[in-house]
Design an enzyme around this catalytic site. Structure first.
Site, PDB file in Angstrom:
ATOM      1  N   SER A  89     -30.551  12.753 -77.292  1.00 52.68           N
ATOM      2  CA  SER A  89     -31.915  12.889 -76.771  1.00 52.68           C
ATOM      3  C   SER A  89     -32.787  13.638 -77.769  1.00 52.68           C
ATOM      4  O   SER A  89     -32.304  14.151 -78.786  1.00 52.68           O
ATOM      5  CB  SER A  89     -31.897  13.641 -75.433  1.00 52.68           C
ATOM      6  OG  SER A  89     -31.630  15.024 -75.646  1.00 52.68           O
ATOM      7  N   SER A  91     -34.471  16.477 -77.215  1.00 55.16           N
ATOM      8  CA  SER A  91     -34.755  17.847 -76.788  1.00 55.16           C
ATOM      9  C   SER A  91     -34.707  18.862 -77.928  1.00 55.16           C
ATOM     10  O   SER A  91     -35.259  19.954 -77.804  1.00 55.16           O
ATOM     11  CB  SER A  91     -33.781  18.277 -75.686  1.00 55.16           C
ATOM     12  OG  SER A  91     -32.479  18.444 -76.207  1.00 55.16           O
ATOM     13  N   LYS A 146     -28.473  23.175 -77.521  1.00 45.69           N
ATOM     14  CA  LYS A 146     -29.766  23.851 -77.474  1.00 45.69           C
ATOM     15  C   LYS A 146     -29.748  25.003 -78.489  1.00 45.69           C
ATOM     16  O   LYS A 146     -28.736  25.286 -79.112  1.00 45.69           O
ATOM     17  CB  LYS A 146     -30.052  24.431 -76.075  1.00 45.69           C
ATOM     18  CG  LYS A 146     -29.990  23.430 -74.933  1.00 45.69           C
ATOM     19  CD  LYS A 146     -31.125  22.413 -74.964  1.00 45.69           C
ATOM     20  CE  LYS A 146     -31.002  21.418 -73.809  1.00 45.69           C
ATOM     21  NZ  LYS A 146     -32.025  20.352 -73.877  1.00 45.69           N
ATOM     22  N   SER A 233     -37.672  19.471 -72.902  1.00 43.70           N
ATOM     23  CA  SER A 233     -36.284  19.919 -72.930  1.00 43.70           C
ATOM     24  C   SER A 233     -35.898  20.493 -71.578  1.00 43.70           C
ATOM     25  O   SER A 233     -36.546  21.407 -71.060  1.00 43.70           O
ATOM     26  CB  SER A 233     -36.091  20.985 -74.017  1.00 43.70           C
ATOM     27  OG  SER A 233     -34.799  21.568 -73.926  1.00 43.70           O
TER      28      SER A 233
END
Length: 274
Positions: A89, A91, A146, A233
């Protein structure tokens, strides 16, 4: 990153390992005894497959145990040294692109038991600014990636697109404004160079209202994480903190980019992850 390959690999390691041990205990001594009584020329004439089938060793035992060594090597490397992942993705844009293949240091945050993720040999603690891979707290079968923003005890605030850690606004310098055509999110964004405790990296901010603004206190044994694509996100602002036991490792290198099955892989994004 939702495919639990680690569990499948662990099962394959155990199954092939059982057959490997069974063969060494039951059939290997018999094969050695037969070979010891054979003439030298006869032993040389035997092919590898024929040698393995001596002493009426079942074919399925020969086949299954033959995979043990290679599976053990892969399992050991992925579990304790380095593990590959693919970014699914946007994010973590602009730091990591959709389709980037990355390497994660599995030893960075301690030697952990595969699947269970229990630390057996501590090494170093995660640091603010690290790009971390962890088991998603709401569904541990899924891996997330992250940037680590808050350590245990930290006070985190995110409001009006400004990040504050322990009362100090995190500095960021404007770099550029990307039009829709250059942003996979299909919206214009501003690009900033953010300095998070000495770790400099780029982040995206859109022009939309940012949902889930607020303040958080990171509890003991947990971490607060956010994506570099701040307005696109799903992270600790939405689903909470990451337990230390969910940490898998630090992402440190992009080694390949392949965004679609029919596209041509490239090395254009290769490099260390900041």
């Amino acid at each position: 990153m939702g495919f639990d390959f680690e569990l499948i690999l662990a099962i394959a390691f155990l199954v092939t390992g059982v057959f490997w041990v069974y063969d060494r205990i039951v059939y290997l001594p018999k094969r050695r005894a037969i070979l010891a009584n054979m003439a030298t020329d006869a032993r040389k004439a035997l092919g590898k497959d024929a040698e393995q089938r001596l002493a009426q060793t079942p074919k399925f035992v020969v086949e299954v145990k033959s995979y043990f060594v290679i599976i053990a090597v892969i399992f050991g490397l992925r579990s304790f040294v380095v593990e590959p992942f693919q970014i699914p993705s946007g994010s973590m844009l602009p730091t990591l692109k959709i389709g980037d293949f990355i390497l994660v240091n599995k030893f960075e945050y301690g030697l952990r038991l595969p699947v269970l993720n229990t630390t057996i040999i501590p090494t170093t603690d995660p640091e603010r600014g690290d790009v971390v891979v962890f088991k998603y707290p709401l569904d541990p079968k899924i891996n997330y990636i992250k940037r680590l923003i808050g350590l245990p005890g930290d006070q985190i605030r995110y409001r009006d697109k400004t990040l504050t850690v322990n009362g100090q606004p995190v500095s960021k310098a404007f770099l550029a404004r990307l039009p829709v055509s250059l942003n996979p999110n299909q919206e214009p964004v501003d690009v900033f160079n953010e300095n998070l405790g000495g770790v400099q990296h780029e982040v995206y901010n859109s022009f939309r209202f940012t949902p889930h603004e607020g303040e958080w206190t990171v509890p003991a044994g947990h971490y607060f994480v956010m994506g570099d694509n701040r307005d696109n996100s799903a992270d600790s602002r939405f689903w909470g903190f990451v337990p230390e036991t969910n940490m898998k490792g630090r992402a440190f290198y992009v080694w390949l980019h392949w965004d679609a099955f029919l596209s041509i892989p490239s090395f254009k994004n290769n490099g260390l992850i900041e």
